[in-house]
Motif scaffolding. Sequence first.
Motif, PDB file in Angstrom:
ATOM      1  N   ALA A   1       0.845  -1.194   0.000  1.00  0.00           N
ATOM      2  CA  ALA A   1       0.000   0.000   0.000  1.00  0.00           C
ATOM      3  C   ALA A   1       0.881   1.244   0.000  1.00  0.00           C
ATOM      4  O   ALA A   1       1.764   1.381   0.854  1.00  0.00           O
ATOM      5  N   THR A   2       0.694   2.113  -0.983  1.00  0.00           N
ATOM      6  CA  THR A   2       1.441   3.367  -1.019  1.00  0.00           C
ATOM      7  C   THR A   2       0.498   4.522  -0.695  1.00  0.00           C
ATOM      8  O   THR A   2      -0.718   4.407  -0.856  1.00  0.00           O
ATOM      9  N   ALA A   3       1.073   5.632  -0.264  1.00  0.00           N
ATOM     10  CA  ALA A   3       0.265   6.742   0.257  1.00  0.00           C
ATOM     11  C   ALA A   3      -0.024   7.827  -0.774  1.00  0.00           C
ATOM     12  O   ALA A   3      -0.262   8.981  -0.418  1.00  0.00           O
ATOM     13  N   HIS A   4       0.002   7.488  -2.053  1.00  0.00           N
ATOM     14  CA  HIS A   4      -0.341   8.476  -3.071  1.00  0.00           C
ATOM     15  C   HIS A   4      -1.760   8.988  -2.834  1.00  0.00           C
ATOM     16  O   HIS A   4      -2.665   8.198  -2.571  1.00  0.00           O
ATOM     17  N   HIS A   5      -1.942  10.296  -2.955  1.00  0.00           N
ATOM     18  CA  HIS A   5      -3.243  10.897  -2.680  1.00  0.00           C
ATOM     19  C   HIS A   5      -3.701  11.756  -3.851  1.00  0.00           C
ATOM     20  O   HIS A   5      -3.067  11.786  -4.921  1.00  0.00           O
ATOM     21  N   LEU A   6      -4.815  12.459  -3.655  1.00  0.00           N
ATOM     22  CA  LEU A   6      -5.434  13.231  -4.733  1.00  0.00           C
ATOM     23  C   LEU A   6      -4.481  14.272  -5.316  1.00  0.00           C
ATOM     24  O   LEU A   6      -4.421  14.465  -6.541  1.00  0.00           O
ATOM     25  N   SER A   7      -3.726  14.950  -4.460  1.00  0.00           N
ATOM     26  CA  SER A   7      -2.791  15.974  -4.936  1.00  0.00           C
ATOM     27  C   SER A   7      -1.670  15.351  -5.756  1.00  0.00           C
ATOM     28  O   SER A   7      -1.223  15.929  -6.757  1.00  0.00           O
ATOM     29  N   ASP A   8      -1.200  14.165  -5.332  1.00  0.00           N
ATOM     30  CA  ASP A   8      -0.167  13.458  -6.102  1.00  0.00           C
ATOM     31  C   ASP A   8      -0.679  13.139  -7.500  1.00  0.00           C
ATOM     32  O   ASP A   8       0.063  13.230  -8.492  1.00  0.00           O
ATOM     33  N   ASN A   9      -1.944  12.725  -7.574  1.00  0.00           N
ATOM     34  CA  ASN A   9      -2.520  12.378  -8.872  1.00  0.00           C
ATOM     35  C   ASN A   9      -2.579  13.604  -9.781  1.00  0.00           C
ATOM     36  O   ASN A   9      -2.214  13.539 -10.967  1.00  0.00           O
TER      37      ASN A   9
ATOM     38  N   VAL B   1      -1.958  10.945 -19.274  1.00  0.00           N
ATOM     39  CA  VAL B   1      -2.757  11.822 -18.411  1.00  0.00           C
ATOM     40  C   VAL B   1      -3.880  11.043 -17.719  1.00  0.00           C
ATOM     41  O   VAL B   1      -4.820  11.641 -17.194  1.00  0.00           O
ATOM     42  N   SER B   2      -3.763   9.712 -17.728  1.00  0.00           N
ATOM     43  CA  SER B   2      -4.756   8.889 -17.043  1.00  0.00           C
ATOM     44  C   SER B   2      -4.513   8.851 -15.540  1.00  0.00           C
ATOM     45  O   SER B   2      -5.299   8.265 -14.793  1.00  0.00           O
ATOM     46  N   GLY B   3      -3.408   9.438 -15.109  1.00  0.00           N
ATOM     47  CA  GLY B   3      -3.153   9.559 -13.682  1.00  0.00           C
ATOM     48  C   GLY B   3      -2.587   8.304 -13.047  1.00  0.00           C
ATOM     49  O   GLY B   3      -2.185   7.349 -13.717  1.00  0.00           O
ATOM     50  N   ILE B   4      -2.555   8.311 -11.716  1.00  0.00           N
ATOM     51  CA  ILE B   4      -2.025   7.196 -10.941  1.00  0.00           C
ATOM     52  C   ILE B   4      -3.153   6.202 -10.694  1.00  0.00           C
ATOM     53  O   ILE B   4      -4.184   6.565 -10.128  1.00  0.00           O
ATOM     54  N   PRO B   5      -3.000   4.951 -11.106  1.00  0.00           N
ATOM     55  CA  PRO B   5      -4.084   3.983 -10.909  1.00  0.00           C
ATOM     56  C   PRO B   5      -4.275   3.644  -9.430  1.00  0.00           C
ATOM     57  O   PRO B   5      -3.305   3.592  -8.665  1.00  0.00           O
ATOM     58  N   GLU B   6      -5.506   3.403  -9.025  1.00  0.00           N
ATOM     59  CA  GLU B   6      -5.781   3.055  -7.627  1.00  0.00           C
ATOM     60  C   GLU B   6      -5.207   1.695  -7.273  1.00  0.00           C
ATOM     61  O   GLU B   6      -4.774   1.470  -6.144  1.00  0.00           O
TER      62      GLU B   6
ATOM     63  N   PHE C   1      -5.435   6.058  -0.529  1.00  0.00           N
ATOM     64  CA  PHE C   1      -5.628   7.503  -0.374  1.00  0.00           C
ATOM     65  C   PHE C   1      -5.758   8.250  -1.701  1.00  0.00           C
ATOM     66  O   PHE C   1      -5.814   9.478  -1.709  1.00  0.00           O
ATOM     67  N   ILE C   2      -5.818   7.540  -2.828  1.00  0.00           N
ATOM     68  CA  ILE C   2      -5.701   8.208  -4.124  1.00  0.00           C
ATOM     69  C   ILE C   2      -6.817   9.229  -4.377  1.00  0.00           C
ATOM     70  O   ILE C   2      -6.637  10.177  -5.154  1.00  0.00           O
ATOM     71  N   SER C   3      -7.960   9.092  -3.694  1.00  0.00           N
ATOM     72  CA  SER C   3      -9.057  10.052  -3.868  1.00  0.00           C
ATOM     73  C   SER C   3      -9.192  11.006  -2.685  1.00  0.00           C
ATOM     74  O   SER C   3     -10.146  11.784  -2.608  1.00  0.00           O
ATOM     75  N   VAL C   4      -8.218  10.934  -1.779  1.00  0.00           N
ATOM     76  CA  VAL C   4      -8.276  11.756  -0.570  1.00  0.00           C
ATOM     77  C   VAL C   4      -7.430  13.015  -0.747  1.00  0.00           C
ATOM     78  O   VAL C   4      -6.247  12.930  -1.070  1.00  0.00           O
TER      79      VAL C   4
ATOM     80  N   LYS D   1      -5.035  16.203   0.091  1.00  0.00           N
ATOM     81  CA  LYS D   1      -3.930  16.384   1.020  1.00  0.00           C
ATOM     82  C   LYS D   1      -4.401  17.086   2.293  1.00  0.00           C
ATOM     83  O   LYS D   1      -3.962  16.736   3.404  1.00  0.00           O
ATOM     84  N   ASP D   2      -5.298  18.053   2.171  1.00  0.00           N
ATOM     85  CA  ASP D   2      -5.784  18.787   3.346  1.00  0.00           C
ATOM     86  C   ASP D   2      -6.476  17.854   4.331  1.00  0.00           C
ATOM     87  O   ASP D   2      -6.340  18.008   5.547  1.00  0.00           O
ATOM     88  N   GLU D   3      -7.209  16.889   3.804  1.00  0.00           N
ATOM     89  CA  GLU D   3      -7.921  15.947   4.665  1.00  0.00           C
ATOM     90  C   GLU D   3      -6.942  15.033   5.406  1.00  0.00           C
ATOM     91  O   GLU D   3      -7.162  14.677   6.576  1.00  0.00           O
ATOM     92  N   ILE D   4      -5.858  14.667   4.722  1.00  0.00           N
ATOM     93  CA  ILE D   4      -4.818  13.855   5.373  1.00  0.00           C
ATOM     94  C   ILE D   4      -4.149  14.656   6.482  1.00  0.00           C
ATOM     95  O   ILE D   4      -3.883  14.130   7.579  1.00  0.00           O
ATOM     96  N   ALA D   5      -3.882  15.928   6.211  1.00  0.00           N
ATOM     97  CA  ALA D   5      -3.262  16.795   7.219  1.00  0.00           C
ATOM     98  C   ALA D   5      -4.156  16.917   8.452  1.00  0.00           C
ATOM     99  O   ALA D   5      -3.669  16.914   9.595  1.00  0.00           O
TER     100      ALA D   5
END
Length: 435
Positions: free
Chosen positions: A118-126, A143-148, A157-160, A162-166
Amino acid sequence: MYIDFSKYSIKNQTVAVALSGGSDSMALIHFMKGQSELFGFKVIAVNVEHGIRGKESLSDSEFVENYCKKAGIPLIKYSVDAPKKAETEKLSLEQAARILRYECFADAIKKGKCDKIATAHHLSDNAETVLFNLFRGASLKGVSGIPETNGYVIRPFISVPKDEIAEYIAENDIPFVTDSTNFDTEYSRNYIRQIILPEIKKIFPEAEKRISNFSSIAKEEDVFLDSLARSYITYDGEKVFIPISVNNVIFKRAVIIALQKLGLKKDWERIHAESVCSLKNLQNGKEISLPKNIFAVREYDKVCLFKKTNGKTDSVDIPFKKGKTEFLGKTLIISEKNDDLPLSAGLYADLSKIPPNAIFRTRRNGDVFKKFGGGSKKLNDYFTDEKVPLRKRDFIPLLAAGNEILVIFGKAVSSSVKADDNTQKIIKFTEEESL
């Protein structure tokens, strides 16, 4: 935060969180540890020390180790030399670190230490990845982004945002370390993260979500177009064929799929697809060279992509004989006719008409062939009339006497040796692939 972990099919499995010690990965392991009993999975951690930031990097790994001990979380540790790999293989430091990191993940999976990573990539990373690839001139796939999910890797966290994680970190008083390189805007991704995205969000506050929505649409359309392109591809062993009638957009996608099938997994470029597409407007037999010894050739109403061997095979001359003869990876079989099939049903000849100097060989300059019905023709002209691809012509077994071709295996028998009503011994010519 709520995440439905059942969609990852990890019940009764061990999931290793890629734990760098940074805020995102610390939030992820804390969150997943709290959800593990509810969804029935076990959480462990995997830390990769990249050898990039000296004592700071070692200190971060020590922080991770101490945290895991206190939290009772098993830890898998790796240490790699990203700077050396970057220098040796002419990669950016980011590329080298990523490659080594995922090699470590694969090792943990292979050795049975965990079932998923499990990696912690989130919405901002995408959003950052989509913009980064877009600025580099990426295609729809880029431009298809980072796959879930991607094989054994999951990204809860891919749809979360960064502010929510903070907020989650602050609410749960989760400790973390800060990677000093995250603020170095000499790195392209950091520049997008630190400079570009904040400016965009001043005007478009929902920009990251909108970019993520765009990447989801791009992925759906990319998958559909790939499926459409595959429907036009046909295979013959290791050779790949694409009809020239296919629309250029789909044709180029089919070319990229073909290149990947032939071993060009990541080194292909759009210019390669453009070059192959140009063959649609060139004459039959035109050929272009591509990386890794892959070639594309126009063959009548198709383009064929294939890996070339060492070029023309220099076959030895083998005297004609009945029975079996090994030749160019094939078994040539000359047997007496013992069936009631008409002569038109196979390659049959009159044994008495085969001259004593007849040999098995491949084509040569000046070869001629006497067709049924009379008249001689250059062998190359015969191949052209029969639409035999150029790449195959040097590998077709022939029975020849001087420059006269008596039998073209798999194709035809010369009128010089054809069987007729007066023939006493009819022989049949067939071939098989050697085992």
